[in-house]
Design a protein around this motif. Structure first.
Motif, PDB file in Angstrom:
ATOM      1  N   TYR A  72      20.225 -68.424 -11.528  1.00  0.00           N
ATOM      2  CA  TYR A  72      20.373 -68.876 -12.718  1.00  0.00           C
ATOM      3  C   TYR A  72      19.231 -68.614 -13.759  1.00  0.00           C
ATOM      4  O   TYR A  72      18.033 -68.372 -13.205  1.00  0.00           O
ATOM      5  CB  TYR A  72      20.599 -70.351 -12.680  1.00  0.00           C
ATOM      6  CG  TYR A  72      21.759 -70.712 -11.563  1.00  0.00           C
ATOM      7  CD1 TYR A  72      23.035 -70.216 -12.071  1.00  0.00           C
ATOM      8  CD2 TYR A  72      21.589 -71.570 -10.656  1.00  0.00           C
ATOM      9  CE1 TYR A  72      24.144 -70.475 -11.213  1.00  0.00           C
ATOM     10  CE2 TYR A  72      22.800 -72.013  -9.938  1.00  0.00           C
ATOM     11  CZ  TYR A  72      23.985 -71.437 -10.296  1.00  0.00           C
ATOM     12  OH  TYR A  72      25.084 -71.834  -9.426  1.00  0.00           O
ATOM     13  N   THR A  73      19.280 -68.866 -14.898  1.00  0.00           N
ATOM     14  CA  THR A  73      18.367 -68.932 -15.820  1.00  0.00           C
ATOM     15  C   THR A  73      17.523 -70.384 -15.685  1.00  0.00           C
ATOM     16  O   THR A  73      18.182 -71.211 -15.864  1.00  0.00           O
ATOM     17  CB  THR A  73      18.889 -68.770 -17.356  1.00  0.00           C
ATOM     18  OG1 THR A  73      19.341 -67.237 -17.295  1.00  0.00           O
ATOM     19  CG2 THR A  73      17.582 -68.493 -18.473  1.00  0.00           C
ATOM     20  N   VAL A  74      16.168 -70.301 -15.737  1.00  0.00           N
ATOM     21  CA  VAL A  74      15.526 -71.480 -15.753  1.00  0.00           C
ATOM     22  C   VAL A  74      14.470 -71.609 -16.851  1.00  0.00           C
ATOM     23  O   VAL A  74      13.807 -70.541 -17.314  1.00  0.00           O
ATOM     24  CB  VAL A  74      14.851 -71.564 -14.351  1.00  0.00           C
ATOM     25  CG1 VAL A  74      13.915 -72.848 -14.292  1.00  0.00           C
ATOM     26  CG2 VAL A  74      15.703 -71.586 -13.216  1.00  0.00           C
ATOM     27  N   CYS A  75      14.433 -72.700 -17.689  1.00  0.00           N
ATOM     28  CA  CYS A  75      13.342 -73.014 -18.686  1.00  0.00           C
ATOM     29  C   CYS A  75      12.883 -74.143 -18.269  1.00  0.00           C
ATOM     30  O   CYS A  75      12.991 -75.107 -17.783  1.00  0.00           O
ATOM     31  CB  CYS A  75      14.138 -73.160 -19.953  1.00  0.00           C
ATOM     32  SG  CYS A  75      14.780 -71.741 -20.761  1.00  0.00           S
ATOM     33  N   VAL A  76      11.475 -74.080 -18.514  1.00  0.00           N
ATOM     34  CA  VAL A  76      10.445 -75.240 -18.793  1.00  0.00           C
ATOM     35  C   VAL A  76      10.096 -75.540 -20.059  1.00  0.00           C
ATOM     36  O   VAL A  76       9.635 -74.545 -20.887  1.00  0.00           O
ATOM     37  CB  VAL A  76       9.354 -75.210 -17.757  1.00  0.00           C
ATOM     38  CG1 VAL A  76       8.167 -76.385 -17.755  1.00  0.00           C
ATOM     39  CG2 VAL A  76       9.633 -74.863 -16.324  1.00  0.00           C
ATOM     40  N   THR A  77      10.165 -76.842 -20.490  1.00  0.00           N
ATOM     41  CA  THR A  77      10.051 -76.889 -22.049  1.00  0.00           C
ATOM     42  C   THR A  77       8.722 -78.285 -21.956  1.00  0.00           C
ATOM     43  O   THR A  77       8.727 -78.763 -20.860  1.00  0.00           O
ATOM     44  CB  THR A  77      10.958 -77.687 -22.695  1.00  0.00           C
ATOM     45  OG1 THR A  77      11.184 -78.889 -22.047  1.00  0.00           O
ATOM     46  CG2 THR A  77      12.397 -76.703 -22.380  1.00  0.00           C
ATOM     47  N   ASP A  78       8.138 -78.216 -22.932  1.00  0.00           N
ATOM     48  CA  ASP A  78       7.400 -79.521 -23.406  1.00  0.00           C
ATOM     49  C   ASP A  78       8.420 -80.239 -24.223  1.00  0.00           C
ATOM     50  O   ASP A  78       9.411 -79.976 -24.184  1.00  0.00           O
ATOM     51  CB  ASP A  78       6.049 -79.227 -23.962  1.00  0.00           C
ATOM     52  CG  ASP A  78       5.937 -78.468 -25.162  1.00  0.00           C
ATOM     53  OD1 ASP A  78       6.897 -78.374 -25.843  1.00  0.00           O
ATOM     54  OD2 ASP A  78       4.910 -78.016 -25.792  1.00  0.00           O
ATOM     55  N   ARG A  79       7.575 -81.268 -25.019  1.00  0.00           N
ATOM     56  CA  ARG A  79       8.623 -82.025 -25.912  1.00  0.00           C
ATOM     57  C   ARG A  79       8.754 -81.645 -27.203  1.00  0.00           C
ATOM     58  O   ARG A  79       9.385 -81.913 -28.084  1.00  0.00           O
ATOM     59  CB  ARG A  79       7.879 -83.283 -26.130  1.00  0.00           C
ATOM     60  CG  ARG A  79       7.744 -84.257 -24.749  1.00  0.00           C
ATOM     61  CD  ARG A  79       7.066 -85.553 -25.187  1.00  0.00           C
ATOM     62  NE  ARG A  79       8.102 -86.302 -26.053  1.00  0.00           N
ATOM     63  CZ  ARG A  79       7.614 -87.589 -26.353  1.00  0.00           C
ATOM     64  NH1 ARG A  79       6.687 -88.186 -25.801  1.00  0.00           N
ATOM     65  NH2 ARG A  79       8.035 -87.934 -27.453  1.00  0.00           N
ATOM     66  N   ASP A  80       8.464 -80.070 -27.268  1.00  0.00           N
ATOM     67  CA  ASP A  80       8.616 -79.546 -28.637  1.00  0.00           C
ATOM     68  C   ASP A  80       9.358 -77.957 -28.701  1.00  0.00           C
ATOM     69  O   ASP A  80      10.250 -77.481 -29.227  1.00  0.00           O
ATOM     70  CB  ASP A  80       7.341 -79.038 -29.656  1.00  0.00           C
ATOM     71  CG  ASP A  80       6.961 -80.685 -29.912  1.00  0.00           C
ATOM     72  OD1 ASP A  80       7.722 -81.380 -30.623  1.00  0.00           O
ATOM     73  OD2 ASP A  80       5.599 -81.048 -29.778  1.00  0.00           O
ATOM     74  N   GLN A  81       9.093 -77.230 -27.529  1.00  0.00           N
ATOM     75  CA  GLN A  81       9.445 -75.879 -27.396  1.00  0.00           C
ATOM     76  C   GLN A  81       9.511 -75.512 -25.948  1.00  0.00           C
ATOM     77  O   GLN A  81       9.128 -76.247 -24.929  1.00  0.00           O
ATOM     78  CB  GLN A  81       8.520 -75.012 -28.125  1.00  0.00           C
ATOM     79  CG  GLN A  81       7.197 -75.006 -27.462  1.00  0.00           C
ATOM     80  CD  GLN A  81       6.115 -74.018 -28.476  1.00  0.00           C
ATOM     81  OE1 GLN A  81       6.531 -73.256 -29.203  1.00  0.00           O
ATOM     82  NE2 GLN A  81       4.931 -74.128 -27.980  1.00  0.00           N
ATOM     83  N   VAL A  82      10.063 -74.324 -25.731  1.00  0.00           N
ATOM     84  CA  VAL A  82      10.239 -73.638 -24.357  1.00  0.00           C
ATOM     85  C   VAL A  82       8.983 -73.133 -24.016  1.00  0.00           C
ATOM     86  O   VAL A  82       8.302 -72.306 -24.985  1.00  0.00           O
ATOM     87  CB  VAL A  82      11.435 -72.739 -24.259  1.00  0.00           C
ATOM     88  CG1 VAL A  82      11.456 -72.100 -22.807  1.00  0.00           C
ATOM     89  CG2 VAL A  82      12.724 -73.597 -24.583  1.00  0.00           C
ATOM     90  N   ILE A  83       8.256 -73.516 -23.017  1.00  0.00           N
ATOM     91  CA  ILE A  83       6.959 -72.929 -22.444  1.00  0.00           C
ATOM     92  C   ILE A  83       6.824 -71.604 -21.603  1.00  0.00           C
ATOM     93  O   ILE A  83       6.071 -71.043 -21.368  1.00  0.00           O
ATOM     94  CB  ILE A  83       5.764 -73.956 -21.992  1.00  0.00           C
ATOM     95  CG1 ILE A  83       6.354 -74.562 -21.089  1.00  0.00           C
ATOM     96  CG2 ILE A  83       5.716 -74.930 -23.519  1.00  0.00           C
ATOM     97  CD1 ILE A  83       5.080 -75.257 -20.576  1.00  0.00           C
TER      98      ILE A  83
END
Length: 182
Positions: A72-83
């Motif tokens: 799958y596609t995996v994203c890690v974000t902070d509270r504003d953007q995808v890091i």
């Protein structure tokens, strides 16, 4: 650097007010930490501090490992953007602002597992509709603060995200949160 035309005076305690329009545009809320930089020309630069941004390379490696394992596609974000992002379409996500709904979900520390046709499904990026069939979202908690999220997407309509993906996202979020505490 872009000039705003706004001038502020420093008060007797050394404080400067960041104008409301700039705070709204940059999504800076009361209590948000700001990093202070100086340069050789005597400029002071304020940058919104992202504690999870400190783990950028580590988060990227973790996302890649999780994506390779699950497909799958995996994203890690902070509270504003995808890091960090890995898997199909990852370049479409990195550095993009997250949606207000995801920001609210992180603040409320809510876990979501949803398919596209369900009411609780949310778009991850601000102003963009995602083409994914399902998603799992888990907030990252560090020292009691919600600082970001781990998101797993499925493109395949036939594959339903479930308990296994929930546990993987929770494990990743827990691990990243613990890494930030060190």
């Amino acid at each position: 650097m872009k000039a705003t035309g706004i001038v502020r005076r420093i008060d007797d305690l050394g404080r400067v007010v960041v104008p409301k329009e700039i705070r709204r545009t940059l999504r800076i809320r009361e209590g948000d930490p700001l990093e202070i930089f100086t340069d050789r020309e005597g400029e002071i630069i304020l940058k919104k501090y992202s504690p999870i941004g400190e783990l950028g390379l580590f988060a990227k490696q973790y996302a890649e490992s999780l994506s390779q394992t699950t497909g799958y596609t995996v994203c890690v974000t902070d509270r504003d953007q995808v890091i960090a992002a890995a898997g199909g379409g990852r370049k479409d996500y990195i550095g993009k602002s997250i949606s207000k709904k995801l920001e609210t979900l992180i603040e409320e520390r809510e876990n979501v597992t949803a398919n596209r046709n369900e009411k609780k499904y949310i778009d991850i990026l601000m102003g963009e509709n995602t083409e994914y069939a399902g998603e799992v979202i888990t907030p990252i908690i560090c020292e009691g603060d919600a600082v970001g999220s781990v998101v797993i997407f499925s493109k395949d309509e036939k594959k339903k995200l479930g308990e296994t993906e929930q546990k993987l996202a929770a494990s990743a979020a827990g691990f990243l949160g613990k890494q930030m505490e060190q």
